[in-house]
Scaffold this motif. Sequence first.
Motif, PDB file in Angstrom:
ATOM      1  N   UNK A  92      10.850 -16.099 -13.757  1.00 18.83           N
ATOM      2  CA  UNK A  92       9.491 -15.587 -13.914  1.00 18.83           C
ATOM      3  C   UNK A  92       9.005 -15.969 -15.312  1.00 18.83           C
ATOM      4  N   UNK A  93       7.743 -16.317 -15.402  1.00 22.68           N
ATOM      5  CA  UNK A  93       7.185 -16.786 -16.660  1.00 22.68           C
ATOM      6  C   UNK A  93       5.861 -16.083 -16.931  1.00 22.68           C
ATOM      7  N   UNK A  94       5.714 -15.614 -18.152  1.00 21.68           N
ATOM      8  CA  UNK A  94       4.435 -15.091 -18.616  1.00 21.68           C
ATOM      9  C   UNK A  94       4.283 -15.462 -20.089  1.00 21.68           C
ATOM     10  N   UNK A 124       4.701 -18.105 -12.139  1.00 23.81           N
ATOM     11  CA  UNK A 124       3.897 -17.870 -13.330  1.00 23.81           C
ATOM     12  C   UNK A 124       3.037 -16.646 -13.065  1.00 23.81           C
ATOM     13  N   UNK A 125       3.256 -15.638 -13.891  1.00 28.96           N
ATOM     14  CA  UNK A 125       2.653 -14.316 -13.698  1.00 28.96           C
ATOM     15  C   UNK A 125       1.351 -14.185 -14.492  1.00 28.96           C
ATOM     16  N   UNK A 183       6.689 -10.478 -10.288  1.00 28.35           N
ATOM     17  CA  UNK A 183       6.972 -11.913 -10.332  1.00 28.35           C
ATOM     18  C   UNK A 183       8.332 -12.224  -9.709  1.00 28.35           C
ATOM     19  N   UNK A 184       9.339 -11.427 -10.026  1.00 31.73           N
ATOM     20  CA  UNK A 184      10.668 -11.686  -9.459  1.00 31.73           C
ATOM     21  C   UNK A 184      10.675 -11.422  -7.950  1.00 31.73           C
ATOM     22  N   UNK A 215      17.016 -16.651 -13.913  1.00 30.79           N
ATOM     23  CA  UNK A 215      16.965 -17.361 -15.187  1.00 30.79           C
ATOM     24  C   UNK A 215      15.699 -16.943 -15.924  1.00 30.79           C
ATOM     25  N   UNK A 216      15.860 -16.313 -17.082  1.00 28.83           N
ATOM     26  CA  UNK A 216      14.703 -15.947 -17.891  1.00 28.83           C
ATOM     27  C   UNK A 216      14.024 -17.200 -18.424  1.00 28.83           C
ATOM     28  N   UNK A 217      12.721 -17.137 -18.584  1.00 29.39           N
ATOM     29  CA  UNK A 217      11.941 -18.293 -19.034  1.00 29.39           C
ATOM     30  C   UNK A 217      12.272 -18.713 -20.457  1.00 29.39           C
ATOM     31  N   UNK A 218      12.901 -17.836 -21.224  1.00 32.97           N
ATOM     32  CA  UNK A 218      13.260 -18.178 -22.601  1.00 32.97           C
ATOM     33  C   UNK A 218      14.770 -18.314 -22.785  1.00 32.97           C
TER      34      UNK A 218
END
Length: 118
Positions: free
Chosen positions: A13-15, A42-43, A73-74, A89-92
Amino acid sequence: MDHHSPKISVLTNNYNYAPFVSAAISGALTQSYPEREIIVVDDGSTDDSRAVLEGFGDRIKVVLQENGGQAAAMNAAVRESRGEILCFLDADDWWAPGKLAEVAAAFDADPDLVLVYH
């Protein structure tokens, strides 16, 4: 023991993580384990995240949604997934190249496993 290669869904998930999400996705794409799909939700980012995601073309599946928070998002990523194993997997974050192979091997070694945490 009957060995098979289950499909693994990599869910991100990405924000507003444009500076980081490319490294996360690249790490997922370079995994030594071939039976995988990569889904990025993409949230509702307001930065350049969506342009970064578009740069990966059809190598990843991108889901665009209005900002609903990390859980929403997840959940969207899980709904889109087709894998037998889900890896978050975290976006960072980033993964070592053999991570998915190790996860698959753990499940293959013990058919009673339902969760691998690391």
